[in-house]
Scaffold this motif. Structure first.
Motif, PDB file in Angstrom:
ATOM      1  N   ALA A 198       0.835  -1.198   0.000  1.00 12.62           N
ATOM      2  CA  ALA A 198       0.000   0.000   0.000  1.00 12.62           C
ATOM      3  C   ALA A 198       0.871   1.249   0.000  1.00 12.62           C
ATOM      4  O   ALA A 198       0.642   2.192  -0.772  1.00 12.62           O
ATOM      5  CB  ALA A 198      -0.925  -0.002   1.215  1.00 12.62           C
ATOM      6  N   LEU A 199       1.889   1.269   0.844  1.00 14.05           N
ATOM      7  CA  LEU A 199       2.766   2.431   0.925  1.00 14.05           C
ATOM      8  C   LEU A 199       3.600   2.584  -0.346  1.00 14.05           C
ATOM      9  O   LEU A 199       3.919   3.702  -0.761  1.00 14.05           O
ATOM     10  CB  LEU A 199       3.669   2.316   2.151  1.00 14.05           C
ATOM     11  N   TYR A 200       3.948   1.478  -0.974  1.00 15.90           N
ATOM     12  CA  TYR A 200       4.675   1.540  -2.244  1.00 15.90           C
ATOM     13  C   TYR A 200       3.871   2.319  -3.281  1.00 15.90           C
ATOM     14  O   TYR A 200       4.418   3.092  -4.073  1.00 15.90           O
ATOM     15  CB  TYR A 200       4.954   0.123  -2.742  1.00 15.90           C
ATOM     16  N   TYR A 201       2.553   2.125  -3.260  1.00 20.24           N
ATOM     17  CA  TYR A 201       1.684   2.814  -4.212  1.00 20.24           C
ATOM     18  C   TYR A 201       1.112   4.113  -3.650  1.00 20.24           C
ATOM     19  O   TYR A 201       0.262   4.740  -4.284  1.00 20.24           O
ATOM     20  CB  TYR A 201       0.552   1.895  -4.648  1.00 20.24           C
ATOM     21  N   GLY A 202       1.566   4.520  -2.463  1.00 19.71           N
ATOM     22  CA  GLY A 202       1.139   5.796  -1.907  1.00 19.71           C
ATOM     23  C   GLY A 202      -0.255   5.795  -1.324  1.00 19.71           C
ATOM     24  O   GLY A 202      -0.878   6.859  -1.214  1.00 19.71           O
ATOM     25  N   ALA A 203      -0.762   4.638  -0.925  1.00 20.70           N
ATOM     26  CA  ALA A 203      -2.104   4.544  -0.348  1.00 20.70           C
ATOM     27  C   ALA A 203      -2.009   4.447   1.174  1.00 20.70           C
ATOM     28  O   ALA A 203      -1.382   3.521   1.690  1.00 20.70           O
ATOM     29  CB  ALA A 203      -2.840   3.325  -0.898  1.00 20.70           C
ATOM     30  N   PRO A 204      -2.612   5.376   1.920  1.00 20.25           N
ATOM     31  CA  PRO A 204      -2.652   5.250   3.382  1.00 20.25           C
ATOM     32  C   PRO A 204      -3.395   3.984   3.798  1.00 20.25           C
ATOM     33  O   PRO A 204      -4.123   3.382   3.000  1.00 20.25           O
ATOM     34  CB  PRO A 204      -3.399   6.512   3.826  1.00 20.25           C
ATOM     35  N   VAL A 205      -3.237   3.608   5.071  1.00 21.21           N
ATOM     36  CA  VAL A 205      -3.732   2.314   5.528  1.00 21.21           C
ATOM     37  C   VAL A 205      -4.613   2.471   6.767  1.00 21.21           C
ATOM     38  O   VAL A 205      -4.270   3.205   7.696  1.00 21.21           O
ATOM     39  CB  VAL A 205      -2.554   1.378   5.872  1.00 21.21           C
ATOM     40  N   ARG A 259       5.536  10.500   0.107  1.00 18.78           N
ATOM     41  CA  ARG A 259       6.975  10.468   0.392  1.00 18.78           C
ATOM     42  C   ARG A 259       7.452   9.041   0.643  1.00 18.78           C
ATOM     43  O   ARG A 259       8.521   8.639   0.172  1.00 18.78           O
ATOM     44  CB  ARG A 259       7.288  11.353   1.601  1.00 18.78           C
ATOM     45  N   MET A 260       6.651   8.275   1.381  1.00 20.56           N
ATOM     46  CA  MET A 260       7.038   6.888   1.632  1.00 20.56           C
ATOM     47  C   MET A 260       7.039   6.081   0.339  1.00 20.56           C
ATOM     48  O   MET A 260       7.884   5.195   0.144  1.00 20.56           O
ATOM     49  CB  MET A 260       6.086   6.259   2.651  1.00 20.56           C
ATOM     50  N   SER A 261       6.116   6.379  -0.563  1.00 20.92           N
ATOM     51  CA  SER A 261       6.088   5.705  -1.854  1.00 20.92           C
ATOM     52  C   SER A 261       7.385   5.950  -2.619  1.00 20.92           C
ATOM     53  O   SER A 261       7.966   5.022  -3.196  1.00 20.92           O
ATOM     54  CB  SER A 261       4.889   6.191  -2.677  1.00 20.92           C
ATOM     55  N   ARG A 262       7.851   7.185  -2.613  1.00 24.33           N
ATOM     56  CA  ARG A 262       9.114   7.497  -3.295  1.00 24.33           C
ATOM     57  C   ARG A 262      10.271   6.719  -2.666  1.00 24.33           C
ATOM     58  O   ARG A 262      11.159   6.220  -3.366  1.00 24.33           O
ATOM     59  CB  ARG A 262       9.390   8.997  -3.226  1.00 24.33           C
ATOM     60  N   THR A 263      10.261   6.621  -1.345  1.00 26.02           N
ATOM     61  CA  THR A 263      11.321   5.891  -0.650  1.00 26.02           C
ATOM     62  C   THR A 263      11.301   4.414  -1.028  1.00 26.02           C
ATOM     63  O   THR A 263      12.345   3.811  -1.315  1.00 26.02           O
ATOM     64  CB  THR A 263      11.161   6.037   0.873  1.00 26.02           C
ATOM     65  N   CYS A 264      10.108   3.819  -1.029  1.00 22.23           N
ATOM     66  CA  CYS A 264       9.986   2.399  -1.376  1.00 22.23           C
ATOM     67  C   CYS A 264      10.421   2.139  -2.812  1.00 22.23           C
ATOM     68  O   CYS A 264      11.139   1.175  -3.099  1.00 22.23           O
ATOM     69  CB  CYS A 264       8.540   1.940  -1.185  1.00 22.23           C
ATOM     70  N   ARG A 265       9.998   3.000  -3.716  1.00 23.58           N
ATOM     71  CA  ARG A 265      10.325   2.803  -5.129  1.00 23.58           C
ATOM     72  C   ARG A 265      11.811   2.992  -5.399  1.00 23.58           C
ATOM     73  O   ARG A 265      12.356   2.425  -6.352  1.00 23.58           O
ATOM     74  CB  ARG A 265       9.506   3.760  -5.992  1.00 23.58           C
ATOM     75  N   GLY A 266      12.468   3.786  -4.561  1.00 27.41           N
ATOM     76  CA  GLY A 266      13.895   4.013  -4.748  1.00 27.41           C
ATOM     77  C   GLY A 266      14.781   3.017  -4.033  1.00 27.41           C
ATOM     78  O   GLY A 266      16.013   3.123  -4.091  1.00 27.41           O
ATOM     79  N   ALA A 267      14.171   2.039  -3.365  1.00 27.30           N
ATOM     80  CA  ALA A 267      14.952   1.098  -2.555  1.00 27.30           C
ATOM     81  C   ALA A 267      15.656   0.030  -3.384  1.00 27.30           C
ATOM     82  O   ALA A 267      16.554  -0.641  -2.891  1.00 27.30           O
ATOM     83  CB  ALA A 267      14.045   0.434  -1.515  1.00 27.30           C
ATOM     84  N   GLY A 268      15.244  -0.168  -4.635  1.00 26.55           N
ATOM     85  CA  GLY A 268      15.953  -1.114  -5.491  1.00 26.55           C
ATOM     86  C   GLY A 268      15.223  -2.405  -5.781  1.00 26.55           C
ATOM     87  O   GLY A 268      15.480  -3.055  -6.792  1.00 26.55           O
ATOM     88  N   GLY A 269      14.341  -2.839  -4.881  1.00 26.97           N
ATOM     89  CA  GLY A 269      13.535  -4.026  -5.128  1.00 26.97           C
ATOM     90  C   GLY A 269      14.344  -5.297  -5.309  1.00 26.97           C
ATOM     91  O   GLY A 269      15.455  -5.442  -4.793  1.00 26.97           O
TER      92      GLY A 269
END
Length: 300
Positions: A198-205, A259-269
């Motif tokens: 959810a946070l990867y896609y920027g959706a609150p929980v 902001r958390m979505s940007r962090t997750c997407r930049g982590a490398g996967g």
């Protein structure tokens, strides 16, 4: 080129991420063997991934059978450089690692399962299993709302209980990666994989925790301003609808989620994960596991 063997547990939520890791390994020039339950064999379409299918559902050390003879027979003469395993196959993996003198890496994934999904407008994705009380609360909460509600049961709804008719769209199993890009909110119990996707896609929980692990994660999500918690004993149609409404109207939470979505997407996967594993092996790390004194295996 190395040969990697992956041994996930017999669930879509563990097979899917293992398959993603396997794809990344193949892309980087490695050979991959995926040992999985026979009902999941059809998920593997990549020509660079070999499959070995078994029929063991829930391995528990010392109390169940393991597909040991099958694995040894299929990999005879083609041993892996590293064995990746789910914690459910700990005993089997460590035994094989000792016999083969190979290092092991434990997999610990939490992801959704595959299904088809076609988005219709703004949506709330809900993933809570099929507890009758929780389903009725959810169905009542959004009965008159202007939301498109998408519910993932995780398995077939119970006969006679609330089901697909309670929601705008309902699925036996639904992959988050297909629904969350269109969702404004995810309502879930607080599984790590669900929250992170959810946070990867920027959706609150909105978290309705059931276990100590869920409650631990719910506290951190709330503390970081990424969602809210509704305690199970306070779950009603009104409290759930109010929690969702306040969440989507909270600008600070939305900004935090972006902001958390940007962090997750930049982590490398998975690509970075495979790169780190390659570096780890190149540096000479990874020792074979110690012998196990007792393990129950399949005969024949």
């Amino acid at each position: 080129m190395r040969h990697f063997v992956l041994l996930p547990a017999a669930h879509n939520s563990t097979v899917e991420p293992a398959l993603d890791v396997g794809k990344a390994m193949v892309t980087r020039g490695h050979r991959v063997t995926l040992i999985l339950h026979e009902r999941h064999a059809g998920l593997v379409q990549e020509p660079g991934i070999r499959t070995i299918a078994h029929d063991i559902d829930e391995p528990v050390t010392g109390t169940t059978e393991y597909p040991l003879p099958l694995i040894e027979r299929e990999l005879d003469g083609d041993l892996p450089d590293v064995l990746f395993y789910d914690v459910g196959f700990f005993a089997l993996a460590r035994l094989l690692a000792h016999r083969w003198s190979r290092p092991t890496v434990q997999l610990f994934p939490h992801f959704g399962a595959k299904a088809a999904f076609r988005p219709i407008g703004e949506a709330i994705e809900i993933e809570t299993g099929n507890s009758p009380d929780s389903l009725r609360s959810i169905g009542m909460a959004f009965q008159d709302a202007e939301w498109h509600i998408v519910h993932s049961f995780g398995h077939e709804p119970e006969p006679g209980g609330p089901g697909a008719d309670e929601f705008r769209a309902a699925y036996d199993r639904l992959p988050h990666r297909q629904a969350l890009p269109y969702a404004r909110v995810l309502v879930c119990h607080g599984e790590l994989g669900s929250v992170m996707e959810a946070l990867y896609y920027g959706a609150p929980v909105v978290i309705v925790p059931r276990t100590p692990e869920h409650r631990f994660l719910a506290r951190h999500v709330t503390k970081l301003g990424l969602g809210v918690t509704v305690q199970p004993d306070a779950l009603t149609a009104r409290t759930l609808c109010t929690a969702v409404d306040r969440l989507v109207r909270n600008r600070r939470v939305r900004e935090n989620a972006v902001r958390m979505s940007r962090t997750c997407r930049g982590a490398g996967g998975v690509s970075q994960a495979v790169e780190l594993l390659e570096r780890w092996l190149a540096e000479g790390h990874g020792e074979p596991g110690p012998p196990l004194l007792r393990v129950t295996v399949r005969s024949g």
